[in-house]
Design a protein around this motif. Structure first.
Motif, mmCIF file in Angstrom:
data_model
loop_
_atom_site.group_PDB
_atom_site.id
_atom_site.type_symbol
_atom_site.label_atom_id
_atom_site.label_comp_id
_atom_site.label_asym_id
_atom_site.label_seq_id
_atom_site.Cartn_x
_atom_site.Cartn_y
_atom_site.Cartn_z
ATOM 1 N N LEU A 174 3.689 9.820 -9.944
ATOM 2 C CA LEU A 174 3.061 9.964 -11.258
ATOM 3 C C LEU A 174 2.388 11.324 -11.405
ATOM 4 O O LEU A 174 2.565 12.012 -12.416
ATOM 5 C CB LEU A 174 2.023 8.857 -11.467
ATOM 6 N N VAL A 175 1.603 11.702 -10.402
ATOM 7 C CA VAL A 175 0.915 13.003 -10.472
ATOM 8 C C VAL A 175 1.924 14.138 -10.576
ATOM 9 O O VAL A 175 1.778 15.060 -11.380
ATOM 10 C CB VAL A 175 0.001 13.181 -9.244
ATOM 11 N N ALA A 176 2.982 14.090 -9.760
ATOM 12 C CA ALA A 176 3.989 15.151 -9.772
ATOM 13 C C ALA A 176 4.700 15.234 -11.113
ATOM 14 O O ALA A 176 4.859 16.335 -11.683
ATOM 15 C CB ALA A 176 5.001 14.919 -8.649
ATOM 16 N N PHE A 200 10.142 9.890 -17.080
ATOM 17 C CA PHE A 200 10.332 9.518 -15.671
ATOM 18 C C PHE A 200 9.050 8.909 -15.105
ATOM 19 O O PHE A 200 9.103 7.950 -14.311
ATOM 20 C CB PHE A 200 10.727 10.741 -14.853
ATOM 21 N N ALA A 201 7.898 9.465 -15.502
ATOM 22 C CA ALA A 201 6.621 8.907 -15.040
ATOM 23 C C ALA A 201 6.465 7.471 -15.536
ATOM 24 O O ALA A 201 6.030 6.583 -14.790
ATOM 25 C CB ALA A 201 5.464 9.779 -15.526
ATOM 26 N N GLY A 202 6.810 7.238 -16.792
ATOM 27 C CA GLY A 202 6.740 5.878 -17.317
ATOM 28 C C GLY A 202 7.690 4.939 -16.601
ATOM 29 O O GLY A 202 7.354 3.772 -16.342
ATOM 30 N N PHE A 203 8.883 5.433 -16.244
ATOM 31 C CA PHE A 203 9.846 4.606 -15.511
ATOM 32 C C PHE A 203 9.317 4.275 -14.112
ATOM 33 O O PHE A 203 9.532 3.155 -13.600
ATOM 34 C CB PHE A 203 11.173 5.340 -15.416
ATOM 35 N N ALA A 204 8.609 5.253 -13.496
ATOM 36 C CA ALA A 204 8.030 4.989 -12.172
ATOM 37 C C ALA A 204 6.992 3.884 -12.253
ATOM 38 O O ALA A 204 6.916 3.010 -11.365
ATOM 39 C CB ALA A 204 7.404 6.268 -11.618
ATOM 40 N N VAL A 205 6.184 3.875 -13.315
ATOM 41 C CA VAL A 205 5.206 2.800 -13.496
ATOM 42 C C VAL A 205 5.918 1.462 -13.688
ATOM 43 O O VAL A 205 5.506 0.422 -13.135
ATOM 44 C CB VAL A 205 4.292 3.105 -14.705
ATOM 45 N N PHE A 206 7.016 1.461 -14.451
ATOM 46 C CA PHE A 206 7.781 0.237 -14.665
ATOM 47 C C PHE A 206 8.330 -0.308 -13.344
ATOM 48 O O PHE A 206 8.257 -1.513 -13.067
ATOM 49 C CB PHE A 206 8.913 0.509 -15.644
ATOM 50 N N MET A 207 8.883 0.583 -12.521
ATOM 51 C CA MET A 207 9.442 0.141 -11.250
ATOM 52 C C MET A 207 8.350 -0.369 -10.319
ATOM 53 O O MET A 207 8.542 -1.363 -9.604
ATOM 54 C CB MET A 207 10.202 1.303 -10.599
ATOM 55 N N PHE A 243 8.287 -4.154 -8.703
ATOM 56 C CA PHE A 243 8.222 -4.493 -7.276
ATOM 57 C C PHE A 243 6.977 -5.310 -6.965
ATOM 58 O O PHE A 243 7.032 -6.253 -6.152
ATOM 59 C CB PHE A 243 8.231 -3.215 -6.438
ATOM 60 N N VAL A 244 5.849 -4.942 -7.609
ATOM 61 C CA VAL A 244 4.623 -5.710 -7.362
ATOM 62 C C VAL A 244 4.788 -7.138 -7.855
ATOM 63 O O VAL A 244 4.405 -8.100 -7.178
ATOM 64 C CB VAL A 244 3.421 -5.031 -8.057
ATOM 65 N N ARG A 245 5.362 -7.310 -9.037
ATOM 66 C CA ARG A 245 5.564 -8.648 -9.586
ATOM 67 C C ARG A 245 6.463 -9.478 -8.676
ATOM 68 O O ARG A 245 6.184 -10.663 -8.395
ATOM 69 C CB ARG A 245 6.175 -8.542 -10.981
ATOM 70 N N ASP A 246 7.546 -8.873 -8.200
ATOM 71 C CA ASP A 246 8.451 -9.602 -7.314
ATOM 72 C C ASP A 246 7.764 -9.979 -6.011
ATOM 73 O O ASP A 246 7.974 -11.080 -5.466
ATOM 74 C CB ASP A 246 9.692 -8.765 -7.020
ATOM 75 N N GLY A 247 6.936 -9.089 -5.501
ATOM 76 C CA GLY A 247 6.232 -9.395 -4.265
ATOM 77 C C GLY A 247 5.255 -10.530 -4.422
ATOM 78 O O GLY A 247 5.143 -11.412 -3.548
ATOM 79 N N VAL A 248 4.514 -10.533 -5.546
ATOM 80 C CA VAL A 248 3.559 -11.610 -5.802
ATOM 81 C C VAL A 248 4.290 -12.924 -5.986
ATOM 82 O O VAL A 248 3.871 -13.983 -5.463
ATOM 83 C CB VAL A 248 2.699 -11.270 -7.031
ATOM 84 N N LEU A 262 0.832 -1.212 0.000
ATOM 85 C CA LEU A 262 0.000 0.000 0.000
ATOM 86 C C LEU A 262 0.865 1.260 0.000
ATOM 87 O O LEU A 262 0.561 2.242 -0.681
ATOM 88 C CB LEU A 262 -0.926 -0.010 1.225
ATOM 89 N N GLY A 263 1.945 1.228 0.771
ATOM 90 C CA GLY A 263 2.863 2.365 0.753
ATOM 91 C C GLY A 263 3.476 2.576 -0.622
ATOM 92 O O GLY A 263 3.647 3.708 -1.080
ATOM 93 N N LEU A 264 3.802 1.449 -1.304
ATOM 94 C CA LEU A 264 4.364 1.542 -2.656
ATOM 95 C C LEU A 264 3.341 2.138 -3.626
ATOM 96 O O LEU A 264 3.687 2.976 -4.462
ATOM 97 C CB LEU A 264 4.797 0.158 -3.120
ATOM 98 N N HIS A 265 2.070 1.719 -3.491
ATOM 99 C CA HIS A 265 1.030 2.249 -4.376
ATOM 100 C C HIS A 265 0.877 3.766 -4.195
ATOM 101 O O HIS A 265 0.796 4.516 -5.163
ATOM 102 C CB HIS A 265 -0.320 1.573 -4.110
ATOM 103 N N VAL A 266 0.830 4.198 -2.946
ATOM 104 C CA VAL A 266 0.655 5.634 -2.669
ATOM 105 C C VAL A 266 1.849 6.430 -3.189
ATOM 106 O O VAL A 266 1.695 7.497 -3.794
ATOM 107 C CB VAL A 266 0.450 5.857 -1.160
ATOM 108 N N LEU A 267 3.049 5.919 -2.940
ATOM 109 C CA LEU A 267 4.248 6.613 -3.410
ATOM 110 C C LEU A 267 4.265 6.721 -4.936
ATOM 111 O O LEU A 267 4.556 7.786 -5.497
ATOM 112 C CB LEU A 267 5.493 5.877 -2.916
ATOM 113 N N THR A 268 3.919 5.634 -5.620
ATOM 114 C CA THR A 268 3.921 5.644 -7.086
ATOM 115 C C THR A 268 2.884 6.621 -7.624
ATOM 116 O O THR A 268 3.148 7.368 -8.574
ATOM 117 C CB THR A 268 3.640 4.238 -7.625
ATOM 118 N N ALA A 269 1.691 6.635 -7.013
ATOM 119 C CA ALA A 269 0.649 7.558 -7.459
ATOM 120 C C ALA A 269 1.095 9.015 -7.285
ATOM 121 O O ALA A 269 0.894 9.855 -8.167
ATOM 122 C CB ALA A 269 -0.643 7.298 -6.687
#
Length: 258
Positions: free
Chosen positions: A21-23, A226-233, A237-242, A11-18
């Motif tokens: 992205l907005v910024a 950079f926004a696209g790279f943030a989505v990639f990262m 991380f989500v894939r590795d966690g799953v 959840l922290g990763l999701h919030v940080l990524t969002a």
């Protein structure tokens, strides 16, 4: 999988990524806006008035830097040669008006300078041809902005002919014929302030074309990359966690025997 995505760490990763992205998207839009604004016309410097004779020649075209400049002129108005420019709004930058909309008239009067040449002056605007447009007597000093002459086809013509004393455009060639072959200077002056009780004709100061700053467009592209790279990262991380959670569930439990 859903439980993995909703762990506090994820959840922290999701919030940080969002937030990132907005910024980054907003920063890219800001740089794009700067790039777009750089290409728009900008107000040029508005130097002090100069004598109209220095900028408006007789028998030659105005140079680009002269258009819109503040000028002054001294002389005597030729009341007998005054004309009305038909179907005009009280604003130079608005195209020719329309009779059905009540376009109005510019009051165009020649100013005879000390060297004998005539300088066309738009002294102001009237709503109807019958409105009073008295010409000042004696020597006057006129201040205003210089405008280039108009072509005879620069505005839409009326289907019927104009009454005597009216013209459709401020054309130097036409004025030469109407003013008995007098030596007429090129262009015309829009008086500021207007003469007498006439309505002021608005005229804008000179402008210069903007210069596109391609560097800002590159900055915008960088922020969006950079926004696209943030989505990639985030995906990485989500894939590795799953995967880690799935591997943990599949691994056999080790039973220690005592």
């Amino acid at each position: 999988m859903v439980r993995t995505l909703l762990t506090p760490r994820m959840l922290g990763l999701h919030v940080l990524t969002a937030g990132v992205l907005v910024a980054f998207i907003l920063l890219g839009r800001w740089q794009l806006g700067v790039f777009q604004d750089s290409g728009r016309p900008q107000a040029a410097s508005d130097p002090a008035p100069v004598a109209v004779t220095a900028l408006a020649p007789a028998g030659a075209q105005l140079t680009g830097p002269a258009v819109g400049r503040r000028v002054s002129a001294e002389g005597v108005y030729d009341a007998g040669s005054q004309l009305l420019v038909a179907d005009r709004p009280p604003d130079v930058d608005v195209p020719g008006g329309n009779v059905a909309r009540g376009g109005g008239y510019w009051v165009l009067t020649p100013l005879r300078l000390d060297d004998g040449t005539l300088m066309p002056v738009v002294r102001g605007w009237v709503a109807r041809a019958a409105d009073p447009a008295a010409v000042p007597e004696g020597r006057v000093t006129v201040s205003g902005r210089l405008r280039p002459q108009e072509g005879t086809d620069s505005v839409q013509r009326r289907p019927e002919g104009l009454p005597a004393g009216q013209v459709q455009t401020v054309s130097t060639g036409e004025l030469l014929n109407l003013w008995d072959g007098a030596k007429v200077r090129t262009g015309y002056v829009v008086a500021q302030p207007p003469s007498g009780s006439l309505t002021q004709v608005k005229v804008s100061p000179p402008v210069v074309g903007g210069t596109l700053t391609w560097r800002n467009l590159a900055y915008a592209a960088n922020w969006w990359i950079f926004a696209g790279f943030a989505v990639f990262m985030w995906f990485h991380f989500v894939r590795d966690g799953v995967r880690a959670e799935r591997d943990h569930r599949k691994s056999p439990e080790i039973v220690l025997e005592g």
